[in-house]
Design a protein around this motif. Structure first.
Motif, PDB file in Angstrom:
ATOM      1  N   PHE A  12     -87.353  70.760 -10.256  1.00 41.42           N
ATOM      2  CA  PHE A  12     -87.587  70.562  -8.824  1.00 41.42           C
ATOM      3  C   PHE A  12     -88.230  71.793  -8.192  1.00 41.42           C
ATOM      4  CE2 PHE A  12     -84.331  67.345  -9.681  1.00 41.42           C
ATOM      5  CZ  PHE A  12     -85.005  66.231  -9.196  1.00 41.42           C
ATOM      6  N   VAL A  13     -87.848  72.972  -8.640  1.00 39.60           N
ATOM      7  CA  VAL A  13     -88.491  74.190  -8.133  1.00 39.60           C
ATOM      8  C   VAL A  13     -89.948  74.229  -8.601  1.00 39.60           C
ATOM      9  CG1 VAL A  13     -88.446  76.716  -8.176  1.00 39.60           C
ATOM     10  CG2 VAL A  13     -86.297  75.441  -8.028  1.00 39.60           C
ATOM     11  N   PHE A  14     -90.175  73.836  -9.852  1.00 40.87           N
ATOM     12  CA  PHE A  14     -91.532  73.813 -10.407  1.00 40.87           C
ATOM     13  C   PHE A  14     -92.445  72.912  -9.577  1.00 40.87           C
ATOM     14  CE2 PHE A  14     -94.895  72.483 -13.291  1.00 40.87           C
ATOM     15  CZ  PHE A  14     -95.181  73.636 -14.001  1.00 40.87           C
ATOM     16  N   VAL A  15     -91.942  71.753  -9.202  1.00 40.28           N
ATOM     17  CA  VAL A  15     -92.739  70.804  -8.405  1.00 40.28           C
ATOM     18  C   VAL A  15     -92.939  71.322  -6.979  1.00 40.28           C
ATOM     19  CG1 VAL A  15     -92.714  68.476  -7.404  1.00 40.28           C
ATOM     20  CG2 VAL A  15     -92.059  68.823  -9.793  1.00 40.28           C
ATOM     21  N   SER A  16     -91.941  71.998  -6.440  1.00 39.00           N
ATOM     22  CA  SER A  16     -91.996  72.442  -5.044  1.00 39.00           C
ATOM     23  C   SER A  16     -92.836  73.694  -4.818  1.00 39.00           C
ATOM     24  CB  SER A  16     -90.584  72.706  -4.529  1.00 39.00           C
ATOM     25  OG  SER A  16     -89.813  71.536  -4.595  1.00 39.00           O
ATOM     26  N   TYR A  17     -92.956  74.534  -5.822  1.00 38.82           N
ATOM     27  CA  TYR A  17     -93.651  75.818  -5.666  1.00 38.82           C
ATOM     28  C   TYR A  17     -94.797  75.909  -6.671  1.00 38.82           C
ATOM     29  CZ  TYR A  17     -89.630  77.127  -2.870  1.00 38.82           C
ATOM     30  OH  TYR A  17     -88.659  77.169  -1.912  1.00 38.82           O
TER      31      TYR A  17
END
Length: 136
Positions: free
Chosen positions: A93-98
């Motif tokens: 989720f962090v990968f997709v968000s940033y």
């Protein structure tokens, strides 16, 4: 070789996994330092997010899990496995968000480190033998 002998001599795979868990702890400490630094340097740009709570707690948890894994407690091996599995999902989720390349490089490196740690804890025969020995 007795159970005590097995625990007295840690397999290289367990030592390397312990170091990997320690690296995870260190990485979480550096994120906490960055958050505190950002708060001091530019309070208007500092924000509160789930990582603000997660990173300091997990840094301590990783240190504790490294010691339990090093001591050969199977419960520690299971706990770090569960933690790294949940963390892998969170990293997605962090990968997709940033989309920043630096963030994604950190995430991919963390995934790789987690995969190596999990492999070292579960697959080498010496590791399985180490964790199968009764607690001393």
């Amino acid at each position: 070789m007795t159970a005590l002998d097995i625990r007295a001599t840690r397999p290289a795979s367990v030592l390397a996994a312990t170091v990997g868990i320690g690296v995870h702890a260190f990485n979480h400490v550096t994120v906490v330092v960055q958050d505190v630094w950002r708060l001091i340097a530019t309070p208007e740009a500092a924000g509160f997010n789930p990582g603000t709570v997660y990173h300091p707690i997990s840094a301590v948890l990783y240190v504790w899990l490294a010691t339990t894994v090093h001591s050969g407690r199977n419960a520690g091996r299971i706990a770090i496995t569960v933690l790294l599995a949940f963390q892998a999902v969170g990293r997605y989720f962090v990968f997709v968000s940033y989309p920043e390349v630096e963030v994604r490089a950190d995430l991919v490196t963390g995934w790789a480190l987690s995969a190596v740690v999990l492999f070292l804890l579960w697959f080498p025969v010496e590791s399985r033998r180490h964790f199968a020995a009764p607690a001393a």
